[in-house]
Write an enzyme that holds these catalytic residues in place. Structure first.
Site, mmCIF file in Angstrom:
data_model
loop_
_atom_site.group_PDB
_atom_site.id
_atom_site.type_symbol
_atom_site.label_atom_id
_atom_site.label_comp_id
_atom_site.label_asym_id
_atom_site.label_seq_id
_atom_site.Cartn_x
_atom_site.Cartn_y
_atom_site.Cartn_z
ATOM 1 N N GLY A 9 0.836 -1.187 0.000
ATOM 2 C CA GLY A 9 0.000 0.000 0.000
ATOM 3 C C GLY A 9 0.870 1.235 0.000
ATOM 4 C CB CYS A 10 0.203 4.628 1.257
ATOM 5 S SG CYS A 10 1.023 6.207 1.463
ATOM 6 C CG PHE A 11 5.979 5.083 -0.562
ATOM 7 C CD1 PHE A 11 5.446 6.283 -0.143
ATOM 8 C CD2 PHE A 11 6.596 5.042 -1.798
ATOM 9 C CE1 PHE A 11 5.511 7.425 -0.924
ATOM 10 C CE2 PHE A 11 6.682 6.179 -2.590
ATOM 11 C CZ PHE A 11 6.127 7.369 -2.152
#
Length: 172
Positions: A9-11
């Site tokens: 997902g979002c880093f």
């Protein structure tokens, strides 16, 4: 020093679980797996470059073995979701373990099989295990984003649904 690369997902949300642990020497947010050389965040955000948002971890395997990194990785994601994570539904947010060596591949496959057999999930574990490719560091403002912009990070994390996923699948 060795490298480990994870997409989940979002880093921004994938940095803090790994930081400040003995043997972890660095974590860089970036992009991997796409067709565009030196992609920008804006390009990756479209979902059309094929890149994943990833974190690349530099670690000392004598102090912090790869198996421990895997143990930290799995509870950060919904491993049954092959499309994205939480409310982050574009291709760049899918979960993947990107191995750098044959040993990492074998350990990741073993770990995934054990998770599948654990009975924790009603659906199969779909997290991809793929060979690492060229890593492109994200722009500087993305590095340690949770520290540089804590208010926006918290809002973004809340919107992403990550904490609900963690609670649903990983709270004992």
């Amino acid at each position: 020093m060795e490298k480990a690369t994870f997409a989940g997902g979002c880093f921004w949300c994938m940095v803090s679980p790994f930081e400040e642990l003995p043997g972890i020497h660095g974590i860089i947010s970036g992009y991997m797996g796409g067709s565009v050389k030196d992609p920008t965040y804006e390009q990756v955000l479209t979902g059309e470059t094929g890149h994943l948002e990833v974190v690349q971890i530099t670690y000392d395997s004598n102090i912090f073995p790869y198996e421990k990194l895997l143990e930290l990785y799995w509870p950060q994601i919904d491993p049954t979701d092959s499309i994205g994570q939480g409310n982050d539904r574009k291709r760049q947010y899918r979960a993947a373990i990107l191995y750098h060596t044959e040993e990492q591949r074998e350990l990741a496959e073993k770990s995934k099989a054990e998770l599948n057999q654990s009975g924790r999930f009603l659906q199969p574990v779909l997290t991809a295990i793929e060979a690492a490719s060229v890593f492109y560091p994200a722009e500087e403002y993305h590095q340690n984003f949770h520290r540089k912009n804590p208010k926006y990070y918290k809002e973004s994390r809340m919107y992403s649904g990550r904490d609900e996923v963690i609670k649903k699948f990983w709270s004992e």
